[in-house]
Scaffold this motif. Structure first.
Motif, short mmCIF file in Angstrom:
data_model
loop_
_atom_site.label_atom_id
_atom_site.label_comp_id
_atom_site.label_asym_id
_atom_site.label_seq_id
_atom_site.Cartn_x
_atom_site.Cartn_y
_atom_site.Cartn_z
N ARG A 105 -2.96 0.34 11.64
CA ARG A 105 -3.71 -0.35 12.76
C ARG A 105 -3.81 0.59 13.80
NH1 ARG A 105 -6.02 -2.84 9.74
NH2 ARG A 105 -6.10 -5.09 9.26
N LEU B 3 0.80 -0.96 -0.08
CA LEU B 3 0.15 0.00 -0.09
C LEU B 3 0.89 1.21 -0.10
CD1 LEU B 3 -2.52 -1.19 2.36
CD2 LEU B 3 -2.73 -1.35 0.12
N PRO C 200 2.81 -2.70 9.10
CA PRO C 200 1.94 -3.81 9.48
C PRO C 200 2.09 -3.82 11.04
CG PRO C 200 4.11 -4.36 9.18
CD PRO C 200 4.20 -3.16 8.67
N HIS D 77 -12.65 3.49 10.46
CA HIS D 77 -11.74 2.39 10.07
C HIS D 77 -12.43 2.10 8.42
CE1 HIS D 77 -9.17 -1.42 10.79
NE2 HIS D 77 -9.10 -1.04 9.74
#
Ligand code: NAP
Length: 307
Positions: free
Chosen positions: A222, A143, A194, A270
């Protein structure tokens, strides 16, 4: 040679239908349909039930229904020999890049200031309407790389941080061990890391204190990357000039969180990317067949790295 699908948070009905179209009616099952657990080759999961892998001891592939695999790697019952895969697709990278470009332009064009002005009915034409923005992307993976290329094509200065050196035209690549130099170059930080033990809580005071004063933060990776209290403190002290957040350690974000009402925080629930079934299902079905043929799946996760 069955494919089982399980999730506590997604409506499985359209997924089951799509997988049945790809693989045939009898090959696709859910938890209630397990007759022979050893016949399940692939488990397709998103926040699966705790006891799933107590039964599926011989599964060959555990496939995430999206880009993240933290929900899989946190389960100690995943059989050691199983491959883990995540979805890799322009259907993920395009909306993610669009979201981040939106956030970058929001700060570039000072829409945060003009929103405040609107609330005060203040007509201010004197202000310089564009900020100088240098973007730093933490995580130049699937991404981050797409975003870096697109921001470059819009004329932004872009810097990237990753574990290994990257070659992206026009983008200066820094290693994670060079984060001080990376942070010095930028005034807008986008987190696309990540979720690993190393990145947990990385968006906290110790990082903000190393950033240029008055920088902007965008987190689309996240929630557990960020320490909410430290973001609020950094905003109040002026180290951060704004935070554009899509993910949170606790979701939904609790009503009591000061982030909701903070004037310098922009919140989305989100939604930077919502995985499209039509993108995920053919790739996972292909991976199911690959594993049956003894081949490696697309989007294979390196379990030793955690992503
Ligand atoms: P990816 O392809 O696995 O890329 C991860 C990148 O992070 C790699 O470049 C890796 O470096 C780098 N990295 C790993 N640990 C690092 C560290 N400690 N310091 C610096 N760099 C590090 O991941 P992705 O598919 O791009 O996904 C990125 C994030 O977006 C994930 O957290 C995913 O869950 C999240 N996501 C969010 C949404 C949403 O809706 N908000 C949707 C989809 C995905 P190397 O390449 O050198 O190994």
């Amino acid at each position: 040679m069955q494919l089982l699908i399980d999730s506590s948070t997604k409506d499985l009905f359209p997924w089951i239908n799509a997988f049945r179209k790809e693989l045939g009616e009898e090959k696709v099952i859910t938890w209630d349909g397990i007759t022979d657990p050893d016949d399940v080759t692939t488990a397709v999961v998103w926040n699966h039930r705790k006891e799933l892998f107590e039964r599926l001891r011989n599964v060959k592939l555990v496939a995430s229904m999206g880009a993240g695999v933290d929900h899989i790697l946190s389960d100690p019952l995943i059989p050691g020999a199983a491959f883990i895969s995540r979805v890799i697709s322009p259907h993920l990278s395009e909306p993610m890049s669009n979201y981040c470009i939106g956030a970058v332009l929001y700060y570039k064009k000072q829409f945060d200031k003009y929103l405040e002005d609107k609330n005060r009915k203040n007509w201010d034409q004197e202000f310089e309407p564009e900020r100088e923005i240098q973007v730093g992307i933490m995580g130049l993976g699937e991404l981050g790389r797409d975003l870096a290329i697109k921001l470059r094509s819009l004329g932004f200065e872009v810097f990237g941080l990753s574990q290994s050196r990257k070659k992206v035209p026009g983008v200066k690549s820094y290693l994670s061990t060079e984060s001080d130099e990376f942070l010095k170059q930028i005034n807008l930080l986008i987190c696309m890391l990540p979720a690993t033990a190393e990145t947990n809580g990385i968006l906290s005071k110790s990082l903000f204190d190393r950033m240029n004063r008055g920088s902007f933060l965008v987190n689309v990776a996240r929630g557990h990357h960020q320490v909410n209290e430290d973001i609020v403190e950094a905003l109040n002290s002026g180290i951060l000039a704004g935070a554009f957040l899509d993910v949170f350690p606790e979701e939904p974000l609790p009503e009591s969180s000061p982030l909701w009402t903070h004037p310098k925080v922009f919140i989305t629930p989100h939604i930077a990317v919502v995985t499209k079934i039509e993108a995920a299902v053919p790739q996972i079905a292909e991976n199911h067949m690959r594993v049956i043929r003894g081949e490696l799946p697309i989007g294979l996760v390196d379990r030793s790295k955690g992503y």
